[in-house]
Design a protein around this motif. Sequence first.
Motif, mmCIF file in Angstrom:
data_model
loop_
_atom_site.group_PDB
_atom_site.id
_atom_site.type_symbol
_atom_site.label_atom_id
_atom_site.label_comp_id
_atom_site.label_asym_id
_atom_site.label_seq_id
_atom_site.Cartn_x
_atom_site.Cartn_y
_atom_site.Cartn_z
ATOM 1 N N GLN A 152 -14.354 8.838 1.886
ATOM 2 C CA GLN A 152 -13.329 9.238 2.493
ATOM 3 C C GLN A 152 -13.361 8.368 4.727
ATOM 4 O OE1 GLN A 152 -12.943 11.724 5.362
ATOM 5 N NE2 GLN A 152 -11.110 10.674 4.984
ATOM 6 N N ALA A 153 -14.466 8.645 4.732
ATOM 7 C CA ALA A 153 -14.658 8.313 6.357
ATOM 8 C C ALA A 153 -14.679 7.160 6.548
ATOM 9 C CB ALA A 153 -16.319 8.591 6.612
ATOM 10 N N THR A 154 -14.699 5.892 5.665
ATOM 11 C CA THR A 154 -15.253 4.810 5.237
ATOM 12 C C THR A 154 -13.523 4.539 5.407
ATOM 13 O OG1 THR A 154 -16.893 4.366 4.391
ATOM 14 C CG2 THR A 154 -15.378 2.134 3.909
ATOM 15 N N ILE A 155 -12.622 5.016 4.199
ATOM 16 C CA ILE A 155 -11.115 4.708 4.196
ATOM 17 C C ILE A 155 -10.531 5.576 5.223
ATOM 18 C CG2 ILE A 155 -9.125 5.551 2.717
ATOM 19 C CD1 ILE A 155 -10.721 5.418 -0.016
ATOM 20 N N SER A 156 -11.115 5.606 6.152
ATOM 21 C CA SER A 156 -10.030 6.615 7.516
ATOM 22 C C SER A 156 -10.765 5.032 8.532
ATOM 23 C CB SER A 156 -10.817 8.183 7.591
ATOM 24 O OG SER A 156 -10.611 8.488 9.119
ATOM 25 N N ARG A 157 -11.417 4.724 8.839
ATOM 26 C CA ARG A 157 -12.362 3.671 9.507
ATOM 27 C C ARG A 157 -11.352 2.558 9.148
ATOM 28 N NH1 ARG A 157 -17.178 5.684 9.336
ATOM 29 N NH2 ARG A 157 -17.700 4.384 7.540
ATOM 30 N N ASP A 158 -11.147 2.436 7.670
ATOM 31 C CA ASP A 158 -10.269 1.129 7.614
ATOM 32 C C ASP A 158 -9.066 1.567 7.624
ATOM 33 O OD1 ASP A 158 -12.681 0.086 6.723
ATOM 34 O OD2 ASP A 158 -12.664 -0.019 4.168
ATOM 35 N N ILE A 159 -8.520 2.835 7.688
ATOM 36 C CA ILE A 159 -6.719 2.793 7.768
ATOM 37 C C ILE A 159 -6.952 2.485 9.436
ATOM 38 C CG2 ILE A 159 -5.496 4.812 8.443
ATOM 39 C CD1 ILE A 159 -6.399 5.714 5.012
ATOM 40 N N GLN B 242 1.936 -0.932 -4.139
ATOM 41 C CA GLN B 242 2.295 0.282 -4.269
ATOM 42 C C GLN B 242 2.662 1.783 -2.891
ATOM 43 O OE1 GLN B 242 -1.362 1.819 -7.087
ATOM 44 N NE2 GLN B 242 -1.208 -0.295 -6.705
ATOM 45 N N GLU B 243 3.290 2.384 -3.891
ATOM 46 C CA GLU B 243 2.856 4.043 -3.112
ATOM 47 C C GLU B 243 1.591 4.255 -2.662
ATOM 48 O OE1 GLU B 243 6.540 5.881 -2.902
ATOM 49 O OE2 GLU B 243 8.319 4.143 -2.745
ATOM 50 N N VAL B 244 1.396 4.052 -1.595
ATOM 51 C CA VAL B 244 -0.492 4.868 -1.489
ATOM 52 C C VAL B 244 -0.143 5.940 -0.496
ATOM 53 C CG1 VAL B 244 -2.688 4.539 -0.627
ATOM 54 C CG2 VAL B 244 -1.624 3.279 -2.391
ATOM 55 N N LYS B 245 0.002 7.349 -1.012
ATOM 56 C CA LYS B 245 0.230 8.402 0.112
ATOM 57 C C LYS B 245 -0.943 8.951 0.433
ATOM 58 C CE LYS B 245 4.478 9.200 -2.968
ATOM 59 N NZ LYS B 245 5.383 9.617 -4.070
ATOM 60 N N THR B 246 -2.135 8.863 -0.008
ATOM 61 C CA THR B 246 -3.146 10.185 0.641
ATOM 62 C C THR B 246 -4.754 9.253 0.823
ATOM 63 O OG1 THR B 246 -3.910 10.727 -1.425
ATOM 64 C CG2 THR B 246 -2.591 11.883 -0.399
ATOM 65 N N GLN B 247 -5.372 9.762 1.049
ATOM 66 C CA GLN B 247 -6.697 8.483 1.346
ATOM 67 C C GLN B 247 -7.537 8.601 -0.327
ATOM 68 O OE1 GLN B 247 -9.181 9.878 4.667
ATOM 69 N NE2 GLN B 247 -7.740 9.053 5.663
ATOM 70 N N GLU B 248 -7.258 9.842 -0.910
ATOM 71 C CA GLU B 248 -7.899 9.950 -1.985
ATOM 72 C C GLU B 248 -7.306 9.421 -3.072
ATOM 73 O OE1 GLU B 248 -6.629 12.303 -0.137
ATOM 74 O OE2 GLU B 248 -9.066 13.514 0.731
ATOM 75 N N ARG C 195 -12.562 -5.559 1.521
ATOM 76 C CA ARG C 195 -12.231 -4.563 1.690
ATOM 77 C C ARG C 195 -11.003 -4.053 1.834
ATOM 78 N NH1 ARG C 195 -16.235 -1.508 3.644
ATOM 79 N NH2 ARG C 195 -15.182 -0.889 5.252
ATOM 80 N N LEU C 196 -10.731 -4.600 3.526
ATOM 81 C CA LEU C 196 -9.460 -4.608 4.055
ATOM 82 C C LEU C 196 -8.356 -5.538 3.604
ATOM 83 C CD1 LEU C 196 -11.075 -4.743 8.083
ATOM 84 C CD2 LEU C 196 -10.353 -2.712 6.406
ATOM 85 N N GLN C 197 -8.551 -6.878 2.623
ATOM 86 C CA GLN C 197 -7.569 -7.196 2.254
ATOM 87 C C GLN C 197 -6.752 -6.648 1.236
ATOM 88 O OE1 GLN C 197 -6.780 -9.655 3.955
ATOM 89 N NE2 GLN C 197 -5.415 -10.618 2.811
ATOM 90 N N GLN C 198 -8.481 -6.004 0.566
ATOM 91 C CA GLN C 198 -7.900 -5.497 -1.197
ATOM 92 C C GLN C 198 -7.192 -3.900 -0.498
ATOM 93 O OE1 GLN C 198 -8.363 -5.294 -4.724
ATOM 94 N NE2 GLN C 198 -8.887 -7.247 -4.353
ATOM 95 N N ILE C 199 -7.256 -2.983 0.553
ATOM 96 C CA ILE C 199 -6.701 -2.618 0.777
ATOM 97 C C ILE C 199 -5.291 -2.553 1.314
ATOM 98 C CG2 ILE C 199 -5.919 -0.533 3.130
ATOM 99 C CD1 ILE C 199 -9.229 0.252 2.841
ATOM 100 N N LYS C 200 -3.957 -3.423 2.104
ATOM 101 C CA LYS C 200 -3.389 -4.527 2.599
ATOM 102 C C LYS C 200 -2.462 -4.331 1.081
ATOM 103 C CE LYS C 200 -4.420 -7.024 5.936
ATOM 104 N NZ LYS C 200 -5.024 -8.279 6.462
ATOM 105 N N GLN C 201 -3.495 -5.258 -0.018
ATOM 106 C CA GLN C 201 -2.734 -5.523 -0.772
ATOM 107 C C GLN C 201 -2.266 -4.573 -1.915
ATOM 108 O OE1 GLN C 201 -5.390 -8.070 -3.284
ATOM 109 N NE2 GLN C 201 -3.085 -7.987 -5.357
ATOM 110 N N LEU C 202 -3.245 -3.223 -1.749
ATOM 111 C CA LEU C 202 -2.622 -2.083 -2.528
ATOM 112 C C LEU C 202 -1.108 -1.302 -1.574
ATOM 113 C CD1 LEU C 202 -6.651 -0.571 -3.312
ATOM 114 C CD2 LEU C 202 -4.172 -1.540 -4.604
ATOM 115 N N ILE C 203 -1.211 -1.272 -0.376
ATOM 116 C CA ILE C 203 -0.419 -0.053 -0.168
ATOM 117 C C ILE C 203 0.495 -1.613 -0.114
ATOM 118 C CG2 ILE C 203 -2.213 0.708 1.168
ATOM 119 C CD1 ILE C 203 -1.386 -0.955 3.890
ATOM 120 N N SER C 204 0.920 -2.709 -0.226
ATOM 121 C CA SER C 204 1.969 -3.631 -0.204
ATOM 122 C C SER C 204 2.645 -3.253 -2.182
ATOM 123 C CB SER C 204 1.521 -5.454 0.149
ATOM 124 O OG SER C 204 1.044 -5.528 -1.091
#
Length: 158
Positions: free
Chosen positions: A38-45, A17-23, A6-15
């Motif tokens: 949302q809590a999981t995303i917050s912890r992942d960030i 495209q422009e991801v501006k919010t947790q939502e 999941r963390l790898q997916q997040i890194k890939q997504l933000i690299s």
Amino acid sequence: MNKEMRLQQIKQLISEQEVKTQEELQHLLFKKGLTVTQATISRDIHTLKLIKVQTKDGSLKYSSKIEEENLISDKLNSNKLRRKLMEDLVSLEVIEYFVLLKTLPGNAHSFGALLDSLELEGKAGTICGNDTCLIICRSRESATRIKEQMEGFINDLD
């Protein structure tokens, strides 16, 4: 999917495209088949040490702190390389897969260190002596492109 994936997916997504919010990040992960809170995303960030940086249009997006530090470092090292090229470069030529820099005596190693610190596309590495620095490139085209980049650095200072 486990946390590392999941963390790898997040890194890939933000690299990519422009991801501006947790939502927005939550929605993009959902489109990839991941349902997260949302809590999981917050912890992942927090785990990934993501920061918000300004985009060209003035809004904020998520970015990797390491990415930003590397960009700043690359910019500083590019400026150092520009000055070094103006002050200590004797000649510059392409030979097949290599870019050969002849420098004033005793300066090749500092060129190599600066070049190694930069992410030059197509550069595999450098080998330096006292007054010669050899940039090893992955293709003839890369060698030509890197030489042109170096010449551009010099021309920017004129």
